[in-house]
Design a protein around this motif. Structure first.
Motif, mmCIF file in Angstrom:
data_model
loop_
_atom_site.group_PDB
_atom_site.id
_atom_site.type_symbol
_atom_site.label_atom_id
_atom_site.label_comp_id
_atom_site.label_asym_id
_atom_site.label_seq_id
_atom_site.Cartn_x
_atom_site.Cartn_y
_atom_site.Cartn_z
ATOM 1 N N LYS A 1 0.843 -1.189 0.000
ATOM 2 C CA LYS A 1 0.000 0.000 0.000
ATOM 3 C C LYS A 1 0.878 1.238 0.000
ATOM 4 O O LYS A 1 1.827 1.346 0.776
ATOM 5 N N LEU A 2 0.551 2.155 -0.865
ATOM 6 C CA LEU A 2 1.292 3.407 -0.946
ATOM 7 C C LEU A 2 1.174 4.194 0.354
ATOM 8 O O LEU A 2 2.125 4.857 0.781
ATOM 9 N N THR A 3 0.024 4.090 1.007
ATOM 10 C CA THR A 3 -0.162 4.827 2.264
ATOM 11 C C THR A 3 0.775 4.326 3.355
ATOM 12 O O THR A 3 1.290 5.127 4.142
ATOM 13 N N ASP A 4 1.013 3.017 3.410
ATOM 14 C CA ASP A 4 1.936 2.482 4.421
ATOM 15 C C ASP A 4 3.359 2.978 4.192
ATOM 16 O O ASP A 4 4.066 3.336 5.138
ATOM 17 N N ILE A 5 3.775 3.015 2.942
ATOM 18 C CA ILE A 5 5.132 3.456 2.628
ATOM 19 C C ILE A 5 5.281 4.947 2.889
ATOM 20 O O ILE A 5 6.289 5.393 3.455
ATOM 21 N N THR A 6 4.282 5.739 2.510
ATOM 22 C CA THR A 6 4.378 7.178 2.771
ATOM 23 C C THR A 6 4.324 7.462 4.267
ATOM 24 O O THR A 6 5.005 8.371 4.737
ATOM 25 N N ASP A 7 3.532 6.691 5.012
ATOM 26 C CA ASP A 7 3.510 6.872 6.472
ATOM 27 C C ASP A 7 4.879 6.614 7.079
ATOM 28 O O ASP A 7 5.356 7.376 7.924
ATOM 29 N N ALA A 8 5.518 5.530 6.644
ATOM 30 C CA ALA A 8 6.853 5.219 7.169
ATOM 31 C C ALA A 8 7.855 6.303 6.782
ATOM 32 O O ALA A 8 8.685 6.713 7.599
ATOM 33 N N THR A 9 7.774 6.796 5.564
ATOM 34 C CA THR A 9 8.698 7.840 5.118
ATOM 35 C C THR A 9 8.459 9.141 5.871
ATOM 36 O O THR A 9 9.413 9.831 6.257
ATOM 37 N N ILE A 10 7.192 9.480 6.110
ATOM 38 C CA ILE A 10 6.891 10.681 6.897
ATOM 39 C C ILE A 10 7.450 10.548 8.304
ATOM 40 O O ILE A 10 8.031 11.496 8.852
ATOM 41 N N LEU B 1 5.700 18.165 2.827
ATOM 42 C CA LEU B 1 4.552 18.662 2.081
ATOM 43 C C LEU B 1 4.222 17.734 0.910
ATOM 44 O O LEU B 1 3.059 17.357 0.703
ATOM 45 N N VAL B 2 5.237 17.340 0.169
ATOM 46 C CA VAL B 2 5.032 16.444 -0.968
ATOM 47 C C VAL B 2 4.514 15.088 -0.497
ATOM 48 O O VAL B 2 3.576 14.523 -1.077
ATOM 49 N N LEU B 3 5.093 14.558 0.584
ATOM 50 C CA LEU B 3 4.627 13.273 1.115
ATOM 51 C C LEU B 3 3.195 13.371 1.635
ATOM 52 O O LEU B 3 2.396 12.441 1.466
#
Length: 166
Positions: free
Chosen positions: A79-88, A117-119
């Motif tokens: 899931k893209l949301t899981d990866i962006t959450d971890a990166t944030i 902001l981008v994330l």
């Protein structure tokens, strides 16, 4: 043996190994966090909080990565949301560590803020345009209409119950 089955079996084994490694990292991270309490007690309060914030945020990152790998292991998709959450969380950890250490320049803070902001935009768009939601929008399922607010007397009247006002 079919190459797709071999690939599936290999990725299952690798993701299982990663899950155990992340579980071990989570346990070690929690132990380190508990051990960092000694910095608050025996060293300066500022140094102790620096260690605690770093440890706690690192544990949250490992938890988020663990969640992403469990989701991949169960659903065979990332899931893209899981990866962006971890990166944030990783970016927020770097900001917190840098702020406590007072080693951040304004250029670096500005670049991390832009990255956040981008994330954040990417996270919002991933939720808004989720493949699961777009598939659900093609299926029209009739729903019962729920009134926003109903008075108690209207409920009693609807079901033929009597109520007494005291």
């Amino acid at each position: 043996m079919d190459s797709i089955k071999l690939f599936k079996k290999t990725t299952d084994i690798i993701s299982t190994i990663f899950l155990y490694v992340l579980l071990l990292a989570l346990v070690v991270g929690m132990a380190k966090t508990f051990l960092d309490i000694r910095f608050i007690l025996f060293e300066s309060l500022e140094s102790g909080f620096n260690h605690m914030v770093t440890s706690v945020l690192t544990v949250f990152i490992v938890i988020d990565l663990f969640k992403a790998f469990v989701d991949y292991h169960e659903n065979d998709r990332i899931k893209l949301t899981d990866i962006t959450d971890a990166t944030i969380l990783i970016v927020l950890r770097e900001i917190a560590v840098g702020l406590y250490a007072q080693k951040l320049g304004y250029e670096f803070v500005l670049s991390l803020a832009t990255l956040l902001l981008v994330l954040g935009i990417m996270r919002v768009l991933a939720v808004k345009y989720s493949p699961v939601k777009t598939q659900e929008s093609y299926i029209s399922v009739p729903r019962e209409e729920q009134p926003s607010k109903i008075s108690l007397s209207a409920v009693f009247d609807k079901y033929g119950l009597t109520h007494e006002n005291n």
